[in-house]
Design a protein around this motif. Structure first.
Motif, PDB file in Angstrom:
ATOM      1  N   PRO A 350      14.496   3.361 -64.227  1.00  0.00           N
ATOM      2  CA  PRO A 350      13.597   4.133 -65.096  1.00  0.00           C
ATOM      3  C   PRO A 350      12.275   4.438 -64.397  1.00  0.00           C
ATOM      4  N   ASP A 352       8.247   5.030 -65.240  1.00  0.00           N
ATOM      5  CA  ASP A 352       7.182   4.851 -66.230  1.00  0.00           C
ATOM      6  C   ASP A 352       5.857   5.269 -65.606  1.00  0.00           C
ATOM      7  N   VAL A 365       2.521   5.409 -72.406  1.00  0.00           N
ATOM      8  CA  VAL A 365       3.446   5.431 -71.279  1.00  0.00           C
ATOM      9  C   VAL A 365       4.366   6.641 -71.423  1.00  0.00           C
ATOM     10  N   SER A 367       7.794   8.013 -70.099  1.00  0.00           N
ATOM     11  CA  SER A 367       8.938   7.322 -69.505  1.00  0.00           C
ATOM     12  C   SER A 367      10.140   8.245 -69.388  1.00  0.00           C
ATOM     13  N   ALA A 490      11.135  -2.865 -64.997  1.00  0.00           N
ATOM     14  CA  ALA A 490      10.495  -2.071 -66.050  1.00  0.00           C
ATOM     15  C   ALA A 490       9.963  -2.966 -67.170  1.00  0.00           C
ATOM     16  N   LEU A 502       6.707  -0.477 -75.737  1.00  0.00           N
ATOM     17  CA  LEU A 502       7.589  -0.292 -74.597  1.00  0.00           C
ATOM     18  C   LEU A 502       8.299  -1.593 -74.227  1.00  0.00           C
ATOM     19  N   ARG A 506      12.281  -2.067 -73.459  1.00  0.00           N
ATOM     20  CA  ARG A 506      12.716  -2.568 -72.149  1.00  0.00           C
ATOM     21  C   ARG A 506      13.433  -3.912 -72.262  1.00  0.00           C
TER      22      ARG A 506
END
Length: 581
Positions: A350, A352, A365, A367, A490, A502, A506
């Protein structure tokens, strides 16, 4: 009972009270000028935006900005939210700004005096005559900043207006504003128009600048200065006023080394790939980052160029900037070439990008989720050499059979009748032998064809037998391990930045790769798979902060430590299992 009730009321009273204060930057302005209205609210809970509908009749709302300052007290956290509204009056005279309601509380009314050419003051003839007004200057420079308070590295809009009574000649020079330790960009081309100032017609040239201060120290902008002559030979020398900016330090530090204060930030990607991915296939990934209120040179790199199962190469990077009256729009585009090495699943980690929303005054963020590329086995896995060899051998066998049938027919011609008779007898005696040879050739040809077909069907299995059997499992295991490592990275980044929204996403993404055999779709599934009491308590704390209005108090260090403990325990178990084997 009464004492408890009194205590409850005393605790809830501050939460329901929000004091609203309003004030203006100036209380007397000209009709063509702007004034800054500040609305300040002190509160202990989330509040809504103020109702500004009552300003539309008397003012034009040029812009707005929101700043929140939090303080920690013994009784709890307390915040002060400040809205700064830039207004331009629609008419002259005295304008009363009605009380503004915020969270059920209202401010006091304000009175603004607007001086314009339409204002006429009648005086009593018995009073002494007023002193003559000062004559309007031949030229002057006006400077203003839409918002004087902002964060380090954020965008400030600086406006300079040069007013002159006569048209300008080509002999002119403008020195731009200057600020030490700051990036200053000219926003668009100058705009010229005719205005009325102090009852006199003027030519006005409007200059717009964008200022990005790099230091939170005292910032005083040295004003621009214009020197030149008009068409009638009049010399102009005009200089604006010095403006002081209130630059706030960064509210948080990013471990990646960049700081992105912006009004808005968007991250997207696209792919150009073949219909079928095989080992050695190449595809192009285009990453686009667009920021509103930041110069392009400050946008960070986007593509991680490390992957165990693929080769990533940055082809080119394109930076572009667009100047608008609302500010600068910057775009960074990266094109990455991805060449897959092995079959199986190739996981792109990912992406970010942490940034600071200057309007909502909080960190966010942008993403992109992990991308899984499914690489199929190569279509040329069947051994072509074996197939070719079998075909050649078969053709040789058929040719040999044909020559066997034709060889007896190449006998020499007879010279006499006896010889012909003997020859005919010999031919008749050889016919059974020739028939047997033809039959043997046909049977052998059919046998070669059958063997060729069997070998052709078994060619992929033979290829797999020659290749090591653990290769697909080893590839899958490496792919899962890489995906778990990327998901953990992440998650660690989100915990280190205390981003509760987030971090929850995650955490679920990491758990799905850490326990692939379990069906994990929420935090409850993580608790069942982990069977760890410490992690259960930390997940409960995460969800409690996730559903609160104020999410800034969550700290992710303890959750990250618990995850690291689980990963170390898993590694020790795997090492012990390999030693036993």
């Amino acid at each position: 009972m009464r004492s408890y009730l009194f205590l409850l009321i005393s605790l809830l009273a501050p939460l329901c009270h929000a004091e609203v204060n309003t004030y203006l930057s100036r209380y007397t302005i000209a009709q063509q000028e702007t004034v800054r209205l500040t609305i300040e609210v002190t509160h202990q809970e989330a509040i809504s935006r103020p109702d500004l509908s009552g300003l539309g009749n008397d003012f034009v709302v040029v812009g707005s900005k929101k700043v929140t300052i939090s303080n920690r007290l013994r009784s709890g956290s307390q915040a002060t939210t400040r809205w700064q509204i830039l207004l331009r009056p629609r008419k002259s005279g005295e304008i009363t700004i009605a009380p503004i309601a915020v969270h059920g509380e209202s401010s006091l009314p304000l009175t603004l005096k607007v001086i314009g050419p339409r204002v006429s003051i009648r005086r009593n003839s018995s009073l002494p005559a007023p002193e003559p007004e000062q004559t309007a200057p031949a030229a002057l420079m006006q400077t203003e900043v839409e918002h004087r308070q902002g964060y380090e590295g954020s965008e400030f809009h600086y406006i300079a207006k040069f007013l002159h009574q006569a048209p300008l000649s080509n002999d002119q020079l403008l020195r731009a504003p200057y600020l030490d330790k700051a990036l200053i960009l000219e926003n668009g081309t100058p705009q010229e128009e005719q205005v009325i100032y102090r009852g006199q017609p003027y030519y006005q040239t409007l200059y717009r600048y964008l200022i990005y201060p790099d230091s939170a120290e005292e910032n005083r902008i040295e004003p621009p200065r214009f020197t030149g002559t008009s068409t009638d030979g009049t010399f102009y020398d005009a200089r604006g006023e010095t403006i002081k900016l209130d630059v706030l330090p960064r509210p948080q530090n990013n471990s990646r080394g960049y700081w992105l204060p912006a009004d808005r930030l968007e991250l997207s990607d696209s792919f150009q790939q073949p219909e079928r991915l095989e080992p050695g296939s190449t595809l192009i990934r285009t990453l686009t980052l667009q920021a509103f209120g930041l110069p392009a040179e400050r946008l960070p790199s986007l593509a991680p160029l490390q992957n165990e199962l693929a080769e990533l190469t940055l082809l080119d990077t394109d930076l572009s900037e667009t100047f608008t009256p609302e500010g600068l729009i910057s775009t960074r585009v990266e094109r990455v070439q991805i060449t897959v090495k092995e079959r199986g699943e190739v996981t792109l980690p990912p992406i970010d990008i942490y940034w600071w929303d200057t309007y909502e005054d909080r960190g966010k963020v942008a993403s992109l989720a992990p991308v899984i590329l499914r690489v199929a086995p190569s279509s040329g896995d069947a051994p072509p050499q074996v197939s070719s060899t079998l075909t050649n051998t078969n053709s040789e066998a058929i040719a040999t059979g044909t020559s066997s049938t034709t060889a007896p027919q190449s006998a020499p011609a007879p010279e006499s009748a006896d010889t012909e008779a003997n020859t005919s007898e010999d031919r008749s005696s050889l016919m059974p032998l020739v028939s047997i040879l033809v039959l043997i050739s046909i049977i052998s040809s059919l046998g070669w064809l059958y063997t060729f077909n069997r070998l052709k069907n078994r060619a992929p299995k033979t290829d797999d037998e020659h290749s090591p059997r653990p290769a697909p499992e080893e590839t899958r295991r490496r792919s899962l391990k890489l995906a778990e490592h990327n998901a953990y990275s992440a998650l660690a980044q989100a915990c280190q930045n205390n981003q509760v929204d987030l971090a929850k996403i995650r955490l679920i993404d990491w758990a799905q790769r850490f326990w692939p055999e379990a069906q994990i779709n929420n935090c409850e599934g993580i608790s069942k798979a982990a069977k760890n009491q410490t992690l259960d308590f930390l997940i409960i704390d995460l969800e409690q902060h996730f559903y609160r209005d104020d999410k800034t108090q969550w700290q992710g260090d303890l959750l990250l430590q618990a995850i690291e403990t689980l990963r170390r325990r898993r590694k020790r178990q795997m090492d012990t299992g390999e030693e036993r084997v």
